[in-house]
Design a protein around this motif. Structure first.
Motif, mmCIF file in Angstrom:
data_model
loop_
_atom_site.group_PDB
_atom_site.id
_atom_site.type_symbol
_atom_site.label_atom_id
_atom_site.label_comp_id
_atom_site.label_asym_id
_atom_site.label_seq_id
_atom_site.Cartn_x
_atom_site.Cartn_y
_atom_site.Cartn_z
ATOM 1 N N ASP A 276 6.439 45.034 -2.067
ATOM 2 C CA ASP A 276 5.032 44.727 -2.325
ATOM 3 C C ASP A 276 4.116 45.820 -1.792
ATOM 4 O O ASP A 276 3.144 46.203 -2.444
ATOM 5 N N VAL A 277 4.420 46.320 -0.614
ATOM 6 C CA VAL A 277 3.621 47.414 -0.049
ATOM 7 C C VAL A 277 3.734 48.656 -0.927
ATOM 8 O O VAL A 277 2.739 49.352 -1.173
ATOM 9 N N MET A 278 4.921 48.934 -1.428
ATOM 10 C CA MET A 278 5.086 50.075 -2.328
ATOM 11 C C MET A 278 4.286 49.886 -3.618
ATOM 12 O O MET A 278 3.715 50.846 -4.151
ATOM 13 N N THR A 279 4.204 48.662 -4.106
ATOM 14 C CA THR A 279 3.418 48.389 -5.303
ATOM 15 C C THR A 279 1.926 48.587 -5.052
ATOM 16 O O THR A 279 1.208 49.140 -5.889
ATOM 17 N N VAL A 280 1.447 48.162 -3.889
ATOM 18 C CA VAL A 280 0.032 48.345 -3.547
ATOM 19 C C VAL A 280 -0.291 49.825 -3.391
ATOM 20 O O VAL A 280 -1.352 50.289 -3.842
ATOM 21 N N VAL A 281 0.593 50.591 -2.783
ATOM 22 C CA VAL A 281 0.381 52.040 -2.665
ATOM 23 C C VAL A 281 0.324 52.671 -4.053
ATOM 24 O O VAL A 281 -0.526 53.540 -4.317
ATOM 25 N N SER A 282 1.180 52.230 -4.961
ATOM 26 C CA SER A 282 1.155 52.732 -6.331
ATOM 27 C C SER A 282 -0.161 52.384 -7.021
ATOM 28 O O SER A 282 -0.724 53.202 -7.747
#
Length: 92
Positions: free
Chosen positions: A66-72
């Protein structure tokens, strides 16, 4: 709406890459985008195999993704599209 459908990115990637990078390099960038989906799948599988035994719970694995998705999403917001140059058709 296209991105909400399964497989919609396969349909929209050629048009988006041609629009952003122009007709000459759009096909090369499309092939890189197509290959990156497979690479991301492999990286996600490897990360899951390392994270799950380390944390012991699926919830923490989902938080990492989820954190990787928000960074994206944040990177996408700051991405500026330059219009591709227009080349008029050449008639012989």
């Amino acid at each position: 709406m296209t991105f909400l459908c399964e497989g919609g990115h396969f349909v929209i990637f050629p048009a988006v890459s041609s629009n952003i990078y122009g007709p000459e390099t759009g096909s090369v960038m499309y092939s890189l985008l197509f290959l990156s989906m497979g690479a991301a799948s492999d990286v996600g599988w490897l990360m899951t195999n390392f994270l799950l035994p380390a944390v012991g719970n699926w919830w923490y694995v989902f938080v990492v993704f989820d954190v990787m998705t928000v960074v994206s999403l944040v990177l996408l917001i700051f991405f500026k599209v330059k219009p591709a140059p227009y080349y008029p058709p050449q008639y012989y």
